[in-house]
Structures are given as structure tokens and as C-alpha cells.
Scaffold this motif. Structure first.
Motif, mmCIF file in Angstrom:
data_model
loop_
_atom_site.group_PDB
_atom_site.id
_atom_site.type_symbol
_atom_site.label_atom_id
_atom_site.label_comp_id
_atom_site.label_asym_id
_atom_site.label_seq_id
_atom_site.Cartn_x
_atom_site.Cartn_y
_atom_site.Cartn_z
ATOM 1 N N ASN A 1 11.808 4.138 3.660
ATOM 2 C CA ASN A 1 11.575 3.241 4.783
ATOM 3 C C ASN A 1 11.990 1.809 4.466
ATOM 4 N N ARG B 1 0.833 -1.198 0.000
ATOM 5 C CA ARG B 1 0.000 0.000 0.000
ATOM 6 C C ARG B 1 0.871 1.252 0.000
ATOM 7 N N MET C 1 4.789 16.546 2.121
ATOM 8 C CA MET C 1 3.971 15.472 1.570
ATOM 9 C C MET C 1 4.815 14.227 1.278
ATOM 10 N N MET C 2 6.126 14.401 1.213
ATOM 11 C CA MET C 2 6.974 13.352 0.662
ATOM 12 C C MET C 2 7.340 12.250 1.656
ATOM 13 N N GLY C 3 7.290 12.567 2.946
ATOM 14 C CA GLY C 3 7.817 11.616 3.916
ATOM 15 C C GLY C 3 6.805 10.667 4.521
ATOM 16 N N THR C 4 5.532 10.857 4.164
ATOM 17 C CA THR C 4 4.497 9.992 4.725
ATOM 18 C C THR C 4 3.561 9.531 3.615
ATOM 19 N N ALA C 5 2.828 8.445 3.875
ATOM 20 C CA ALA C 5 1.860 7.939 2.903
ATOM 21 C C ALA C 5 0.490 8.515 3.249
ATOM 22 N N ALA C 6 -0.009 9.412 2.395
ATOM 23 C CA ALA C 6 -1.203 10.202 2.717
ATOM 24 C C ALA C 6 -2.453 9.355 2.922
ATOM 25 N N ASP C 7 -2.576 8.267 2.155
ATOM 26 C CA ASP C 7 -3.799 7.471 2.233
ATOM 27 C C ASP C 7 -3.794 6.495 3.407
ATOM 28 N N MET C 8 -2.696 6.446 4.129
ATOM 29 C CA MET C 8 -2.612 5.484 5.229
ATOM 30 C C MET C 8 -2.723 6.214 6.571
ATOM 31 N N LEU D 1 5.227 1.249 9.347
ATOM 32 C CA LEU D 1 6.127 1.106 8.204
ATOM 33 C C LEU D 1 7.532 1.548 8.580
ATOM 34 N N ALA D 2 7.606 2.653 9.338
ATOM 35 C CA ALA D 2 8.907 3.174 9.745
ATOM 36 C C ALA D 2 9.571 2.260 10.769
ATOM 37 N N MET E 1 9.103 9.450 12.622
ATOM 38 C CA MET E 1 9.314 8.181 11.919
ATOM 39 C C MET E 1 10.785 7.991 11.536
ATOM 40 N N ASN F 1 8.509 7.481 -2.779
ATOM 41 C CA ASN F 1 9.656 8.057 -2.077
ATOM 42 C C ASN F 1 9.675 7.624 -0.627
ATOM 43 N N MET F 2 8.512 7.739 -0.012
ATOM 44 C CA MET F 2 8.389 7.374 1.383
ATOM 45 C C MET F 2 8.685 5.890 1.556
ATOM 46 N N ASN G 1 1.541 4.384 9.073
ATOM 47 C CA ASN G 1 2.786 5.019 8.667
ATOM 48 C C ASN G 1 3.900 4.702 9.663
ATOM 49 N N CYS H 1 1.118 4.363 -2.678
ATOM 50 C CA CYS H 1 0.712 5.671 -2.170
ATOM 51 C C CYS H 1 1.828 6.705 -2.295
ATOM 52 N N ASN H 2 3.035 6.329 -1.950
ATOM 53 C CA ASN H 2 4.155 7.279 -1.973
ATOM 54 C C ASN H 2 5.462 6.507 -2.106
#
Lengths: 301, 265
Positions: A173, A161, B90-97, B105-106, B161, A168-169, B102, A165-166
Motif C-alpha cells: 500500500n 501501525r 492473511m497477507m493483504g490486510t493488517a489483522a490488528d486494524m 491505508l489503501a 482495497m 507486506n501489506m 485498512n 502489523c503486516n
């Protein structure tokens, strides 16, 4: 009206089968954010694989498993084209789809249509018994929703997922986004082939062209489900269920417009236009909002 | 902790857009160093950080993190050593999650991801404690979509994170530049707090020269893909913004051209 209601079980059964296909499309289109055109070929691969194996004497369950794996293999090819050859996802899917056209013909022994009579073989569903077809379809759909709900709740599922979604992120990670895209494409096409295997049994034959335009039907099911049920169905399992309902609604509408006298050959055009419009709506809404806020800013000034 | 040796990177080689972004960079960081990086537009600051992360391969030279040569490792395999916060919130996290998703994931950065349930209840408690350190009330919003948070909240979450796994190296790429001044200060103070508490080794690009002087134990100035000034200890503490501007003019032979940097003077 009465003929319409009495004709409902057919589209419901078909809708559930295509709903399973739509859940496969959901993985790529919604989770990975890839429009995967492989599925137009995979649907047929699933169908012809099942028919040829069952006609050759294989147990239906095992044949369905192999059809699923054949779909997985097709997804793997697209995944490798996309991630290892650097081909844009859409083109990678088109290439595999073209490969599958030849492959499917090989599987059928160069025949464009292979029959599978429910009288001669022990099929798990058929359009001769619509009640049973709906039940079997529903059991499969429920089982797939359960498995997908579990999978996308695992560590690996979460990382898929995140990949969609991203990116880069995800990479920051420690997620291997290439591998994840391949996994998603494999699972998605496996499901589509399984749906093809069910459809072949349902209609009593498999056809080389049975998957033509499948992506459009899959997308239509996903989008119809979201538009009609998105406000209520927030949970992931329910979102998948919405895609299945989307498939059912799609086939009910199709049956209705056919009964109203639409030429069956115009169906694909209609489906494509419906998908185009529904994909356009969120875009137009955004445009309108922007224009509105612009106007407000001007009014303030 | 970090050893960058003779690293070169040219973008669009052989075209009219050829850009020598890194021109023989040598840099060694001791464990616990907190380095601030300043420099003009296109000096190679972000390129340096991205090279360390493996966003693209470098043309030559080597990058060693804590004794391991990572020069040829792909980005996702280096991630286990690194915590990163980007300029774009906006780049360091998954917006839809969700927030907790998040964070989970980290938490698994650098670990194999299998078919175990992605979040355990024990972790959830842990996340709440961590989030409460941010002082933004996020600890009560574990199942909020990250896309619903403000830029500052997202950046604070990204920072958390980045540090929750105790990275060998924390890389902050102008991570407060897109935030309003007050939020920027909050995020910067949090960064400082996390770095000090866990004794992290960190690199921070900033366009704010006062921040560059005020934070960290070492400051480097870059120009044209080179490190032109490297200062630490007492000498760094006693620097002023005017010193830095003069230093830049002397060393690079031109006036500083980073507009934002000058504006924030």
C-alpha cells in the motif's frame, strides 16, 4: 500493613515516571513489533543530559526538551543500524546501547554519578514532595497519552501501525516501512529519555547505570497493564494508560516484596522472571488450546 | 500499460540451490488487457508478479508501467501503480486494524501520509458503499478488526482495497487458491466485476485451467522462467483444458507437473 500504605506515594510516583518509559516501549514492542534494547542506554542518556544541563544553569524545561531530543537521536541510530545496515533489531539496539554507555560517560565528564540537588535548582519534581511528584508525573503522562492518541490516529500514525502489523501489506500500500520503523524508534527513545530526565529530578541524581534493565521494567509495565486491564481497556488511549498503571503496580509490588525482606540485589532477577512468565502465558495457552483441539479431532475420529 | 523486457532473475546464485526463476521474460500488456497465467510448479509465475511489484530487484532487463521505468524503484514507490492480492488471505490486510483503517491505508496508496486525521466521515460513507458491493455484510462492520474476518472475507476486502484506487495494473497471485470452492467463486466473480467495471489492466495467476480459459482476454503459459505460449482473442475462447495440457506437453517437452493444476482439471 500501615507502613506499607504510608509508603505507597513513593512507588506511585516512581511507577508513573516508569509508566512514561513504558509508553515508549509500547511503541516499539506492541506497535512496531520490535524489542528495542536501546532504551537501557537511552534512559541514562535522558537522565545525565538533564542533570548536566541543569547543573550548568539551563532552564529545566529546555533541558528536558534537549534530553528528549538526545533520546530521539539514539533511536535514530538504532533505526539506521536496523534498516540501512540490515542488522537485526535486537542487535541494533544492543549496539546503540553500548555506544550510549560511552556517550553517557562523556556527557557526565567520565563520572558514573552526577548529583542534582532540589535545594539548589528549580526542579519540577522531587521525591521530597511526593504529592507534587505524582501530580507532575500524571500531567506528563496524560499529555503524552493525548499526543500519542492523536499521532496514531493520523495518516502517518496509521501507516506506522500497519508497518508493525503486516509489512507486506504496508509495502503493497505504498508505505515506506524502513522510514516508519525509524520514526517509531525515534519517538520511543525520545519518550524513554524524557522519562529518564524526570527520574533524575525525582531521585536527585543521574547514574550511568540508571537504565540497566530498563527494557525489562518497561515490558513488565506493558504486560502487567495488559494482563490486568486488557479486558476493560480496549481504546488505544486506555491501553497506554494501562501501561502507566502497569508501571505503578510494578513499583507497588516491588516495594511490598522489599518490605517483606527480599534482597534488593535480587530485584532484577525477580523482574526478569516475572516478564518471562507473563510473556510465556499466552504461548502456553495457545499450546494448550492446540493440544485440546487435537484431542477432540482424535476423539471424533 | 506494462512492458517487461528481457527480465532475468536467479535466486541463490552460485550456490547448490541456484534457481533460474525468470529466463528472459518479454511481455507487453495493452490497457484493459486481462491476462491469466498458468504454468507448472516453479515456472516463475509468482516471481514474475513479484518482480513487477519490486519485492526484489531483477538481475537484468527492464519493467515499464504506463511509460515509467520502475525497474529500480523500491516496492513502496511502485505501489501507487499497482493493486495486489496475494495467495495467502492473511497477507493483504493488517489483522490488528479495523476494516475502515485498512481501507483508509489503501485509499492513501501512492499519496504522502501526513498528520491529517486518517479517516474522515465522508470516507466512512464511501467505504460503506464500496463494501456493500461485496455482498458480505461488511458495510456494517467498519470498526471490526480484520483479524476476526474469515479468509474469504479478508480476501474480498483485500481485493476491494486493491481496486479502490484504480490501479494501472491489478496483480492477482492465485488469490482464490486458499479459499473453499464456493468462496473462491465469489471472490473470482468479484474480481471479474471490478476489472470490467473500471476497465482495469490485470494479471491473474491461477491453477485452475478452466478459470484461466474462462476469464480474461489473453492467456499465457509459463515454464522454466519463460513464456512458452501466449494466446488471445477467439483462439483463447475456444481453448479446452485438454488443448492446454497437450500444448504444454508439446512446448515444454514434458508433462505438466503442477499437482494442484491437474487435480483441479
Amino acid at each position: 500493613m500501615l507502613t506499607f500504605i504510608s509508603s505507597l506515594p513513593g512507588p506511585i510516583a516512581q511507577g508513573i515516571i516508569w509508566g512514561i518509559m513504558a509508553m515508549g516501549v509500547y511503541i516499539t514492542f506492541r506497535i512496531l513489533d520490535i524489542a528495542d534494547l536501546t532504551v537501557d542506554g537511552t534512559m541514562g542518556t535522558g537522565g545525565v543530559t538533564l542533570v548536566v544541563l541543569v547543573a550548568g544553569g539551563m532552564n529545566v524545561g529546555l533541558a528536558m526538551l534537549i534530553a528528549f531530543l538526545a533520546g530521539c537521536a539514539a533511536g535514530l541510530v538504532t533505526g539506521l543500524f536496523h534498516t540501512k545496515f540490515g542488522i537485526p533489531a535486537i542487535l541494533a539496539g544492543i549496539l546503540t546501547q553500548l555506544i550510549l554507555y560511552s556517550v553517557n560517560l562523556r556527557i557526565t565528564g567520565q563520572r558514573s554519578n552526577v548529583p542534582l540537588s532540589v535545594d539548589r535548582y528549580n526542579l519540577i519534581l522531587s521525591l521530597r514532595n511526593l504529592g507534587r511528584a505524582i501530580l507532575v508525573g500524571a500531567i506528563f503522562a496524560a499529555a503524552i497519552i493525548a499526543v500519542m492518541y492523536w499521532f496514531f490516529g493520523t495518516e502517518l500514525g496509521h501507516s506506522l501501525r500497519a508497518t508493525g502489523c503486516n509489512m507486506n501489506m504496508a509495502r503493497a500500500n505504498g508505505i515506506n516501512t524502513d522510514t516508519n520503523k525509524i520514526i517509531g524508534l525515534v519517538l520511543s527513545n525520545g519518550l524513554v529519555a524524557l522519562s529518564g530526565a524526570l527520574l533524575a529530578q525525582y531521585q536527585g541524581f543521574a547514574d550511568i547505570n540508571m537504565g540497566r534493565g530498563a527494557i525489562v521494567i518497561g515490558l513488565a509495565a506493558v504486560i502487567i497493564g495488559e494482563v490486568l486491564l486488557g479486558k476493560v481497556f480496549k481504546n488505544f488511549a486506555l491501553k497506554l494508560l494501562a501501561a502507566v498503571f502497569g508501571g505503578i503496580i510494578y513499583y507497588i509490588v516491588i516495594t511490598l516484596v522489599l518490605q517483606m525482606g527480599l534482597n534488593a540485589n535480587d530485584l532484577k532477577m525477580l523482574s526478569a522472571l516475572v516478564v518471562a512468565v507473563f510473556l510465556g502465558i499466552p504461548y502456553w495457552q495457545k499450546k494448550l488450546r492446540e493440544r485440546k483441539s487435537n484431542r477432540e479431532v482424535k476423539a471424533d475420529a | 500499460m506494462l512492458k517487461v523486457t528481457n527480465v532475468y532473475k536467479t535466486f541463490n546464485k552460485g550456490t547448490v540451490n541456484e534457481k533460474k526463476a525468470l529466463n528472459g521474460i518479454n511481455l507487453e500488456l495493452k490497457s484493459g488487457d486481462f491476462v491469466t497465467i498458468i504454468g507448472g510448479n516453479g515456472a516463475g509465475k509468482s516471481t514474475l508478479l513479484n518482480s513487477i511489484c519490486g519485492v526484489f530487484p531483477v538481475d537484468s532487463g527492464s519493467i515499464v508501467i504506463d511509460g515509467e521505468d520502475v525497474t529500480r524503484l523500491p516496492e513502496h514507490k511502485r505501489a501507487k501503480y499497482l493493486g495486489r492480492v496475494f495467495q495467502d488471505p492473511m497477507m493483504g490486510t493488517a489483522a490488528d486494524m479495523w476494516i475502515e483503517e485498512n481501507m483508509s491505508l489503501a485509499l492513501r496508496r501512492g499519496k504522502a501520509r501526513g498528520l491529517k486525521w486518517a479517516i474522515t466521515n465522508k470516507e466512512r460513507t464511501q467505504y460503506r458503499v464500496m463494501l456493500s458491493q461485496l455482498g458480505l455484510g461488511l458495510e456494517n462492520r467498519l470498526s471490526s478488526k480484520v483479524g476476526l474476518l474469515s479468509g474469504g472475507q479478508r480476501q474480498a476486502l483485500t481485493l476491494l482495497m486493491a481496486v479502490m484506487q484504480q490501479p494501472k495494473l491489478l496483480l492477482l497471485d492465485e488469490h482464490t487458491a486458499a479459499l473453499d470452492p464456493k468462496t473462491a467463486e465469489t471472490v473470482l466473480n468479484l474480481s471479474e466485476k471490478f476489472i470490467n467495471e473500471s476497465k482495469l489492466t490485470a494479471m491473474m495467476i491461477t491453477h485452475n485451467m478452466r478459470d484461466a480459459i474462462h476469464h480474461g482476454n489473453r492467456l499465457i503459459m509459463m515454464d522454466n522462467g519463460r513464456i512458452i505460449y501466449d494466446v488471445s482473442g477467439e483462439e483463447k475462447k475456444n481453448l479446452t483444458v485438454d488443448d492446454l495440457l497437450k500444448k504444454f506437453a508439446d512446448l515444454s517437452g514434458s508433462a505438466l507437473d503442477n499437482d494442484r493444476m491437474l487435480l483441479s482439471k
